[in-house]
Scaffold this motif. Structure first.
Motif, PDB file in Angstrom:
ATOM      1  N   PHE A  18       0.829  -1.194   0.000  1.00 38.60           N
ATOM      2  CA  PHE A  18       0.000   0.000   0.000  1.00 38.60           C
ATOM      3  C   PHE A  18       0.864   1.244   0.000  1.00 38.60           C
ATOM      4  O   PHE A  18       2.041   1.199   0.385  1.00 38.60           O
ATOM      5  N   LEU A  19       0.283   2.347  -0.381  1.00 43.05           N
ATOM      6  CA  LEU A  19       0.956   3.639  -0.246  1.00 43.05           C
ATOM      7  C   LEU A  19       0.938   4.022   1.231  1.00 43.05           C
ATOM      8  O   LEU A  19       0.015   3.650   1.975  1.00 43.05           O
ATOM      9  N   CYS A  20       1.934   4.757   1.651  1.00 44.97           N
ATOM     10  CA  CYS A  20       2.085   5.098   3.073  1.00 44.97           C
ATOM     11  C   CYS A  20       0.823   5.711   3.666  1.00 44.97           C
ATOM     12  O   CYS A  20       0.394   5.318   4.750  1.00 44.97           O
ATOM     13  N   TYR A  21       0.227   6.662   2.961  1.00 44.71           N
ATOM     14  CA  TYR A  21      -0.923   7.352   3.534  1.00 44.71           C
ATOM     15  C   TYR A  21      -2.120   6.427   3.731  1.00 44.71           C
ATOM     16  O   TYR A  21      -2.983   6.683   4.558  1.00 44.71           O
ATOM     17  N   GLN A  22      -2.170   5.310   3.004  1.00 45.49           N
ATOM     18  CA  GLN A  22      -3.300   4.398   3.111  1.00 45.49           C
ATOM     19  C   GLN A  22      -3.280   3.584   4.399  1.00 45.49           C
ATOM     20  O   GLN A  22      -4.330   3.155   4.868  1.00 45.49           O
ATOM     21  N   VAL A  23      -2.113   3.361   4.963  1.00 42.61           N
ATOM     22  CA  VAL A  23      -2.002   2.515   6.157  1.00 42.61           C
ATOM     23  C   VAL A  23      -1.227   3.179   7.288  1.00 42.61           C
ATOM     24  O   VAL A  23      -0.936   2.538   8.301  1.00 42.61           O
ATOM     25  N   GLN A  24      -0.911   4.430   7.155  1.00 44.13           N
ATOM     26  CA  GLN A  24      -0.088   5.133   8.147  1.00 44.13           C
ATOM     27  C   GLN A  24      -0.680   5.059   9.548  1.00 44.13           C
ATOM     28  O   GLN A  24       0.030   4.793  10.515  1.00 44.13           O
ATOM     29  N   ALA A  25      -1.971   5.276   9.676  1.00 41.03           N
ATOM     30  CA  ALA A  25      -2.599   5.254  11.004  1.00 41.03           C
ATOM     31  C   ALA A  25      -2.528   3.861  11.623  1.00 41.03           C
ATOM     32  O   ALA A  25      -2.230   3.719  12.817  1.00 41.03           O
ATOM     33  N   LEU A  26      -2.776   2.822  10.838  1.00 45.45           N
ATOM     34  CA  LEU A  26      -2.721   1.451  11.349  1.00 45.45           C
ATOM     35  C   LEU A  26      -1.297   1.049  11.715  1.00 45.45           C
ATOM     36  O   LEU A  26      -1.080   0.361  12.720  1.00 45.45           O
ATOM     37  N   LEU A  27      -0.323   1.479  10.916  1.00 41.21           N
ATOM     38  CA  LEU A  27       1.075   1.190  11.243  1.00 41.21           C
ATOM     39  C   LEU A  27       1.481   1.905  12.527  1.00 41.21           C
ATOM     40  O   LEU A  27       2.122   1.323  13.398  1.00 41.21           O
ATOM     41  N   GLY A  28       1.104   3.176  12.628  1.00 43.04           N
ATOM     42  CA  GLY A  28       1.449   3.975  13.807  1.00 43.04           C
ATOM     43  C   GLY A  28       0.836   3.427  15.084  1.00 43.04           C
ATOM     44  O   GLY A  28       1.427   3.502  16.158  1.00 43.04           O
ATOM     45  N   ALA A  29      -0.355   2.852  14.973  1.00 43.47           N
ATOM     46  CA  ALA A  29      -1.044   2.301  16.141  1.00 43.47           C
ATOM     47  C   ALA A  29      -0.590   0.874  16.453  1.00 43.47           C
ATOM     48  O   ALA A  29      -1.037   0.276  17.424  1.00 43.47           O
ATOM     49  N   GLY A  30       0.287   0.326  15.607  1.00 43.47           N
ATOM     50  CA  GLY A  30       0.758  -1.030  15.820  1.00 43.47           C
ATOM     51  C   GLY A  30      -0.239  -2.101  15.410  1.00 43.47           C
ATOM     52  O   GLY A  30      -0.109  -3.262  15.777  1.00 43.47           O
ATOM     53  N   ARG A  31      -1.244  -1.725  14.636  1.00 42.18           N
ATOM     54  CA  ARG A  31      -2.279  -2.686  14.230  1.00 42.18           C
ATOM     55  C   ARG A  31      -1.915  -3.412  12.945  1.00 42.18           C
ATOM     56  O   ARG A  31      -2.479  -4.451  12.652  1.00 42.18           O
ATOM     57  N   LEU A  32      -0.974  -2.854  12.177  1.00 43.10           N
ATOM     58  CA  LEU A  32      -0.393  -3.523  11.020  1.00 43.10           C
ATOM     59  C   LEU A  32       1.107  -3.544  11.221  1.00 43.10           C
ATOM     60  O   LEU A  32       1.661  -2.688  11.911  1.00 43.10           O
ATOM     61  N   GLU A  33       1.764  -4.485  10.580  1.00 39.88           N
ATOM     62  CA  GLU A  33       3.210  -4.606  10.714  1.00 39.88           C
ATOM     63  C   GLU A  33       3.844  -4.735   9.336  1.00 39.88           C
ATOM     64  O   GLU A  33       3.332  -5.454   8.477  1.00 39.88           O
ATOM     65  N   ARG A  34       4.944  -4.042   9.135  1.00 37.96           N
ATOM     66  CA  ARG A  34       5.717  -4.196   7.891  1.00 37.96           C
ATOM     67  C   ARG A  34       6.438  -5.526   7.949  1.00 37.96           C
ATOM     68  O   ARG A  34       7.086  -5.835   8.941  1.00 37.96           O
ATOM     69  N   VAL A  35       6.336  -6.311   6.877  1.00 38.67           N
ATOM     70  CA  VAL A  35       6.996  -7.611   6.880  1.00 38.67           C
ATOM     71  C   VAL A  35       8.225  -7.637   5.977  1.00 38.67           C
ATOM     72  O   VAL A  35       9.103  -8.462   6.159  1.00 38.67           O
ATOM     73  N   LEU A  36       8.312  -6.768   5.013  1.00 39.37           N
ATOM     74  CA  LEU A  36       9.471  -6.703   4.123  1.00 39.37           C
ATOM     75  C   LEU A  36      10.131  -5.333   4.282  1.00 39.37           C
ATOM     76  O   LEU A  36      10.129  -4.510   3.379  1.00 39.37           O
ATOM     77  N   ARG A  37      10.701  -5.094   5.418  1.00 41.92           N
ATOM     78  CA  ARG A  37      11.268  -3.779   5.736  1.00 41.92           C
ATOM     79  C   ARG A  37      12.373  -3.343   4.782  1.00 41.92           C
ATOM     80  O   ARG A  37      12.550  -2.174   4.531  1.00 41.92           O
TER      81      ARG A  37
END
Length: 92
Positions: A18-37
């Motif tokens: 996804f584009l950053c703005y599409q999941v930024q809130a979920l990533l910031g809240a720890g509800r999604l995790e990056r798997v291919l950093r």
């Protein structure tokens, strides 16, 4: 459509890109995790389309001018033509 795809990833039914703005809130809240950093997708081009006019609004002109320089510096924009004609297709 994107919010459905994010939801599918959110409920652990798959992975997504996804584009950053599409999941930024979920990533910031720890509800999604990056798997291919270490993987970073190629930058997407930015298009600013506006009507050609001599008396272009100062707000539009400032937005285009202020946005083009940082985008060029970061490599997102390959060229910028003030007359709305992409540099690659300018007549010789």
């Amino acid at each position: 459509m994107t919010h459905y795809l994010v939801f599918v990833v959110f409920i652990h039914l798959g992975t997504g890109q996804f584009l950053c703005y599409q999941v930024q809130a979920l990533l910031g809240a720890g509800r999604l995790e990056r798997v291919l950093r270490d993987f970073k997708a190629a930058p997407l081009p930015i298009h600013v389309i506006y009507p050609h006019a001599r008396l272009l609004s100062a707000n539009v002109r400032a937005f285009v001018d202020d946005g083009a320089a940082p985008a060029q510096a970061s490599g997102v924009v390959a060229s910028y033509a003030r007359n709305n004609t992409p540099a690659a297709s300018k007549p010789s």
